[in-house]
Design a protein around this motif. Sequence first.
Motif, PDB file in Angstrom:
ATOM      1  N   PHE A  48       0.823  -1.210   0.000  1.00  0.00           N
ATOM      2  CA  PHE A  48       0.000   0.000   0.000  1.00  0.00           C
ATOM      3  C   PHE A  48       0.860   1.264   0.000  1.00  0.00           C
ATOM      4  CE2 PHE A  48      -2.346   3.272   2.503  1.00  0.00           C
ATOM      5  CZ  PHE A  48      -3.274   3.588   1.530  1.00  0.00           C
ATOM      6  N   LEU A  49       1.862   1.323   0.871  1.00  0.00           N
ATOM      7  CA  LEU A  49       2.742   2.480   0.915  1.00  0.00           C
ATOM      8  C   LEU A  49       3.980   2.225   0.059  1.00  0.00           C
ATOM      9  CD1 LEU A  49       2.517   3.419   4.706  1.00  0.00           C
ATOM     10  CD2 LEU A  49       1.352   4.512   2.775  1.00  0.00           C
ATOM     11  N   ARG A  50       4.536   3.275  -0.493  1.00  0.00           N
ATOM     12  CA  ARG A  50       5.665   3.143  -1.415  1.00  0.00           C
ATOM     13  C   ARG A  50       6.939   2.678  -0.713  1.00  0.00           C
ATOM     14  NH1 ARG A  50       6.898   8.357  -3.978  1.00  0.00           N
ATOM     15  NH2 ARG A  50       8.220   7.108  -5.358  1.00  0.00           N
ATOM     16  N   CYS A  51       6.979   2.796   0.603  1.00  0.00           N
ATOM     17  CA  CYS A  51       8.144   2.342   1.356  1.00  0.00           C
ATOM     18  C   CYS A  51       8.032   0.871   1.755  1.00  0.00           C
ATOM     19  CB  CYS A  51       8.340   3.198   2.600  1.00  0.00           C
ATOM     20  SG  CYS A  51       6.902   3.175   3.724  1.00  0.00           S
ATOM     21  N   TRP A  99       3.899   8.652   9.815  1.00  0.00           N
ATOM     22  CA  TRP A  99       3.011   8.167   8.763  1.00  0.00           C
ATOM     23  C   TRP A  99       2.542   9.282   7.840  1.00  0.00           C
ATOM     24  CZ3 TRP A  99      -1.866  10.296   8.732  1.00  0.00           C
ATOM     25  CH2 TRP A  99      -2.330  10.868   9.920  1.00  0.00           C
ATOM     26  N   ARG A 100       2.527  10.509   8.347  1.00  0.00           N
ATOM     27  CA  ARG A 100       2.041  11.634   7.533  1.00  0.00           C
ATOM     28  C   ARG A 100       2.989  11.976   6.399  1.00  0.00           C
ATOM     29  NH1 ARG A 100       0.932  15.089  12.915  1.00  0.00           N
ATOM     30  NH2 ARG A 100       2.996  14.144  13.254  1.00  0.00           N
ATOM     31  N   ASP A 101       4.226  11.482   6.473  1.00  0.00           N
ATOM     32  CA  ASP A 101       5.212  11.768   5.430  1.00  0.00           C
ATOM     33  C   ASP A 101       5.224  10.731   4.318  1.00  0.00           C
ATOM     34  OD1 ASP A 101       6.034  13.953   6.941  1.00  0.00           O
ATOM     35  OD2 ASP A 101       7.597  12.798   7.995  1.00  0.00           O
ATOM     36  N   GLN A 102       4.371   9.704   4.405  1.00  0.00           N
ATOM     37  CA  GLN A 102       4.419   8.595   3.456  1.00  0.00           C
ATOM     38  C   GLN A 102       3.364   8.758   2.364  1.00  0.00           C
ATOM     39  OE1 GLN A 102       7.114   6.881   4.132  1.00  0.00           O
ATOM     40  NE2 GLN A 102       7.218   8.092   6.033  1.00  0.00           N
ATOM     41  N   SER A 114      -7.554   3.963  -0.524  1.00  0.00           N
ATOM     42  CA  SER A 114      -7.375   5.293   0.044  1.00  0.00           C
ATOM     43  C   SER A 114      -8.673   6.095  -0.012  1.00  0.00           C
ATOM     44  CB  SER A 114      -6.252   6.023  -0.694  1.00  0.00           C
ATOM     45  OG  SER A 114      -6.041   7.301  -0.137  1.00  0.00           O
ATOM     46  N   ARG A 115      -9.387   5.976  -1.133  1.00  0.00           N
ATOM     47  CA  ARG A 115     -10.660   6.690  -1.262  1.00  0.00           C
ATOM     48  C   ARG A 115     -11.700   6.148  -0.280  1.00  0.00           C
ATOM     49  NH1 ARG A 115      -9.283   6.459  -6.864  1.00  0.00           N
ATOM     50  NH2 ARG A 115     -10.494   4.541  -7.126  1.00  0.00           N
ATOM     51  N   ASP A 116     -11.733   4.833  -0.122  1.00  0.00           N
ATOM     52  CA  ASP A 116     -12.741   4.220   0.741  1.00  0.00           C
ATOM     53  C   ASP A 116     -12.481   4.489   2.222  1.00  0.00           C
ATOM     54  OD1 ASP A 116     -13.964   3.193  -1.484  1.00  0.00           O
ATOM     55  OD2 ASP A 116     -13.187   1.154  -1.231  1.00  0.00           O
ATOM     56  N   ALA A 121      -6.731   4.873   6.242  1.00  0.00           N
ATOM     57  CA  ALA A 121      -5.777   4.161   5.393  1.00  0.00           C
ATOM     58  C   ALA A 121      -4.403   4.817   5.432  1.00  0.00           C
ATOM     59  CB  ALA A 121      -6.291   4.107   3.956  1.00  0.00           C
ATOM     60  N   ARG A 122      -4.356   6.125   5.547  1.00  0.00           N
ATOM     61  CA  ARG A 122      -3.067   6.814   5.524  1.00  0.00           C
ATOM     62  C   ARG A 122      -2.200   6.433   6.720  1.00  0.00           C
ATOM     63  NH1 ARG A 122      -2.952  12.744   5.441  1.00  0.00           N
ATOM     64  NH2 ARG A 122      -0.762  12.325   4.946  1.00  0.00           N
TER      65      ARG A 122
END
Length: 376
Positions: A48-51, A99-102, A114-116, A121-122
Motif C-alpha cells: 500500500f505504501l511506497r516504502c 506516517w504523515r510523510d508517506q 485510500s478513497r474508501d 488508510a493513511r
Amino acid sequence: MTQDPEFTLGIEEEYLLVDTKTCQLAAAPKALMAALEADLGDQVSPEFLRCQIEIGTPVAPDIRQAGERLRHLRATVAARAAEHGLAPVSASCHPFADWRDQDHTDKDRYNQLSRDMGGVARRMLICGMHVHVGIADPAQRIDLMNQFAYFLPHLLALSASSPFWMGQDTGLASYRTTVFGDMPRTGLPPAFGSWAEFERSVDALTGLGIIEDGSKIWWDLRPSSKYPTLETRICDACPRVADALTLAALIQATLRMLWRLSRRNQRWRQYEPFLLNENRWRAARYGTTEGLIDFGAHAILPFDRIAADWLDLIAEDADALDSQPFVARLRDMVAGGTAAQAQRHVHARARAAGASPPEAMQAVTRHLIAEFRRDL
C-alpha cells in the motif's frame, strides 16, 4: 467423501525499506522493483505504501521447503535493496517514522482503498506476516477457523514486534494491532455454523457493492478468497526468519491437531469472543511477559507453561509434518523474549551510552536491519 487436508504452506511477509545511512523510510525505486520482479516474478509486489514491499512464497509441501523459499526471498530483497543504499526491515512498525510523510502506491487497488478508508488508510504504516495452510474442503476450513481462533492471541504475543510509534514507546508490545483495528472488518473472526453461512455473510456486502470480494475482509484469521487455504493474519512481522518459520510451523501443526481431533469426533472448546479478546489485548499489551488466560484452568499461565502445554498438544502432529525442530524453537522464543523486548533493550542501552532520543531510535532500526539478515 471429505478429502484429508494436505496442510501445505505459503508465507507472506511485508517489509519496510530504510536508508542504510539515515535509517529513515525510503520509497522503493522503480529500478529496484523491476530488478526484484525480474528475479522473483509474482513472488514480490509493491504494498500500500511506497516504502513497503510484500513477498509471498510459492506453495510448499512442508516447513523445510517453505523455509528455503522464504530465506531466498529475504536474501534477494536484501541484496537488491543494498544496490540502492537501502535495507529491508521486517518489523510491524518503524521505530520513528511519521506516517504523515508517506505516500501510497499508485495502483488501482490502493487508490480505491485510500478513497474508501480516508485518513484511516493513511495511518497504515504497519507490516504483518500471513501464513496460509492448505485445507481443500470449505466445510473443514470453517470448522477449523472456529476452533483455531483460541490460539490467535498466543501467536500475537509471540510475534509482537511493534513497541515504538513515531519515536515514542507506546507501552504496547504490538502497537500494529491498534492501528490496524481502525479499519473495518478486522479483529477476531466471527464463529460461523457452516461454509454456506460464511458465504451468505460475504455476499451480503459484495451484493451491496461495499466490498468487491472477500479479500477486503481483514480478520485475524480468514478463509482465503484466492486460495483453498486458511490464512492466519494475526502475527506481527518477524525481524528474524527463524522466528517466522517457528510461528508458521506452530500454525500448521496446531491446525493438524484440531483436524486430528475431528477424526475422533472431538473438538477444541470454543469460547466467547469477549474472553478471547481479553487474551488478544493481553498479547498486544504485554507480548509474552504477563502470560495469557487459560479459560479451562481459570488461571493466568506464564508463557513457559503455555509453550510446554502447546508442544505436548501438537507433538504427534509435528512428527507427522516433520516439523519438530521448528516448533521446538518455541521454547527458545519464549526464553529469549519477543522482538518488542529486544528493541526496547537496544533503545535503553543506546540511551544509557549517551545517545540522544533520535540516535537511540536509529540504533533500534540498525538492530532490525541486522536481524533481517540473521540466519539467511
